[in-house]
Design an enzyme around this catalytic site. Structure first.
Site, short mmCIF file in Angstrom:
data_model
loop_
_atom_site.label_atom_id
_atom_site.label_comp_id
_atom_site.label_asym_id
_atom_site.label_seq_id
_atom_site.Cartn_x
_atom_site.Cartn_y
_atom_site.Cartn_z
N GLY B 70 0.82 -1.21 0.00
CA GLY B 70 0.00 0.00 0.00
C GLY B 70 0.85 1.26 0.00
O GLY B 70 0.54 2.24 -0.68
N THR B 71 1.94 1.21 0.73
CA THR B 71 2.84 2.36 0.79
C THR B 71 3.37 2.71 -0.59
O THR B 71 3.42 3.86 -1.00
CB THR B 71 4.01 2.06 1.76
N CYS B 325 3.52 5.02 22.59
CA CYS B 325 4.44 4.22 23.39
C CYS B 325 4.58 2.81 22.83
O CYS B 325 5.66 2.30 22.67
CB CYS B 325 3.97 4.15 24.82
S1 FES Z 1 6.40 5.51 27.78
FE1 FES Z 1 5.46 6.67 29.27
S2 FES Z 1 6.24 5.79 31.05
FE2 FES Z 1 7.01 4.53 29.55
#
Ligand code: FES
Lengths: 149, 395
Positions: B70-71, B325
């Protein structure tokens, strides 16, 4: 368990966090937030008259590394004297966890800072100048230039 | 196991794999070598796949360019259109703020080359405003690129209406339809588009095969320089096995979509309803109705996305997160831990963006998988709430 970005130690502390909870009667409480990710860590300590940490608990809103770091940090400071607690660096937390991915090192820094904040609170409650904590940390760093972050 | 991360790639259909195998093993001829049987077989297999993909999209065979993902399709659409000499005076591009990185990132280079990019805002359900689109298109607008369905929040744009506006204004219109194809009917004429990207891995085909639809008469330049393959628009030996798989996947999707999509929608509804009754601090993201089939996304107050994702995974439930994260856990430094731009765009506060979870189903998703989520989630959330300093409730 298969190998992922987190070590087995990290996974273990993430799944079975030690000392999770609150101490209602704590005489030292520290809370820090991490601007990089919006995460929050809170540490509760009971420090006896001899300056020994007899009880420690934590609460963390954060990633796997943050939870594991808080859990490991509480293990490392339990039963220690205030001076020894202050000597704890995020690096020793990372080492005890068997390492963290580079982007997650800051999560362990949060644990070091939460403990520092708790000790400041401890001195403040005792009517002493909390900046003594900074001075003590500086001295420890001087004695041990390799440590710290 | 409950695999609910199908936006990352669906399980290939068994029939697709069967069709591919000979082209990995004995039929290894290069389609360009069609003067001997081995090459000719491959040539014909690619031609059949092209026909199947064309039928799938309501297009003509020579409007299909095979690419690898797709990219690549998105890059070819964008760079191919902007770099064409006939558009050298058109230096304005319109996209939305929830486009995939494969649209957003290539445009950074164009900014440096003096282009202007207008990023249309979306409302809190993830939809762009058509009136706003009308007002930002100018004489020198080269291209409008707005995705069909968003993989993170599930919202489906009114792509056909966007197409009408572009038609009226005489502007080239590209749709990133990677999420949607195989679960929603995609017809390039109904959508009024000039360029459209799809990827086989999102509709039960293999990874490594994708396509760009290029409407007849639309001029593009190639991104890869080399031989003459794919009308000169995508040089390089064809990934025959994957293309064959993509063709078969397109055939199956076209013929069977009406059979499997209703069940996906039923399970989606079941999960949605169960979640809405679970906690009052769970917030859905995206549009309540205009959603990709089988797509459920939300964030939970007091809870961080990576922790939730990891716990789900420990219980055998595989999902995705809009969390900076978790998606960047292997990033080199923490600078990369920024909130998801899509979630920010729909108004989810930065610090809670970390808590967003996306479940995406496929035609293989079973009732048991959905039930597993419904059973396990409350316990996990309870555990994480107990741990969260932000959670202070006694109920
Ligand atoms: S990424 Fe926020 S505390 Fe680890």
């Amino acid at each position: 368990m298969s190998k992922g970005p987190y070590s087995e130690k990290v996974m273990d502390h993430f799944m079975n966090p030690r000392n999770m909870g609150e101490i209602e009667s704590a005489n030292a409480v520290g809370e820090v937030g991490n601007p990089a990710c919006g995460d929050v860590m809170k540490i509760f300590l009971d420090i006896d008259d001899d300056g020994i940490v007899t009880e420690v608990k934590f609460k963390t809103f954060g990633c796997g590394a943050a939870i594991a770091s808080s859990s490991m940090a509480t293990e490392l400071i339990k039963g220690k004297r205030v001076e020894e607690v202050l000597a704890l660096t995020n690096q020793s937390i990372v080492e005890s966890l068997g390492g963290l991915p580079p982007a997650k090192i800051h999560c362990s820094v949060m644990a070091e800072e939460a403990i520092e904040a708790a000790l400041k609170d401890y001195y403040e409650r005792k009517g002493e100048d909390p900046s003594i904590v900074d001075k003590m940390k500086e001295n420890i760093k001087k004695d041990n230039p390799e440590g710290g972050n | 196991m409950a695999f609910l991360d199908n936006a990352a790639g669906t399980r290939p259909d068994e029939r697709v794999v069967e069709k591919m195998l000979p082209f990995i093993k004995e039929q290894y001829g290069n389609p360009s070598a069609h003067f001997y049987p081995l090459g000719r077989e491959s040539f014909e297999a690619v031609a059949l796949a092209r026909q199947q993909v064309a039928e799938f999209l309501g297009a003509k065979e020579d409007e299909i360019v095979f690419t690898s993902c797709g990219t690549e399709s998105n890059n070819l659409a964008l760079k191919g259109a902007l770099n064409h000499p006939s558009r050298k005076d058109k230096k304005h591009v319109v996209i939305s703020e929830v486009e995939h990185f494969s649209i957003q990132n290539p445009l950074i280079d164009y900014l440096n080359k003096g282009y202007e990019i207008t990023k249309l805002k979306v409302d809190e359900t993830g939809l762009i405003n058509i009136e706003e689109l009308k007002s930002v298109i100018r004489e020198d607008t080269a291209l409008v690129s707005i995705m069909f369905g968003n993989p993170e929040i599930g919202t489906m744009q009114y792509s056909d209406e966007i197409g009408k506006v572009c038609r009226e204004k005489g502007v080239l219109y590209h749709i990133d339809a990677v999420d949607g194809a195989g679960h929603v009917k995609i017809d390039v004429n109904e959508l009024n588009c000039d360029l459209l990207s799809i990827a086989a891995q999102n509709f039960y085909g293999p990874r490594g095969a994708a396509a760009l639809y290029v409407r007849e008469g639309v001029k593009l330049v190639s991104v890869l320089q080399g031989g003459h393959q794919e009308n000169g628009l995508r040089s390089g030996s064809e990934n025959v096995a994957a293309i064959v798989g993509m063709g078969e996947a397109a055939r199956i999707a076209r013929e069977e979509m009406d059979d499997y999509v209703p069940e996906m929608k039923r399970l989606q509804k079941k999960l949605w309803e169960a979640l809405s009754n679970m906690f009052d601090f769970l917030h859905f993201t995206g549009h309540p109705d205009r959603r990709l089939p089988g797509h459920v996304s939300f964030w939970i107050e007091y809870i961080e996305g990576e922790s939730l994702l990891m716990w789900l995974s420990l219980k055998g439930i595989y999902a995705a997160s809009g969390s900076a994260c978790s998606s960047n856990i292997l990033a080199e430094d923490e600078e990369d831990l920024v909130a998801s731009p899509v979630l920010t765009a729909v108004g989810v506060p930065d610090d809670v963006c970390a808590g967003s979870i996306t479940f995406t189903m496929s035609k293989y998703t079973t009732e048991e998988e959905v039930d597993k989520v419904i059973d396990e989630l409350p316990g996990i959330v309870k555990k994480l709430c107990e741990m969260s300093p932000a959670y202070n409730r006694n109920d």
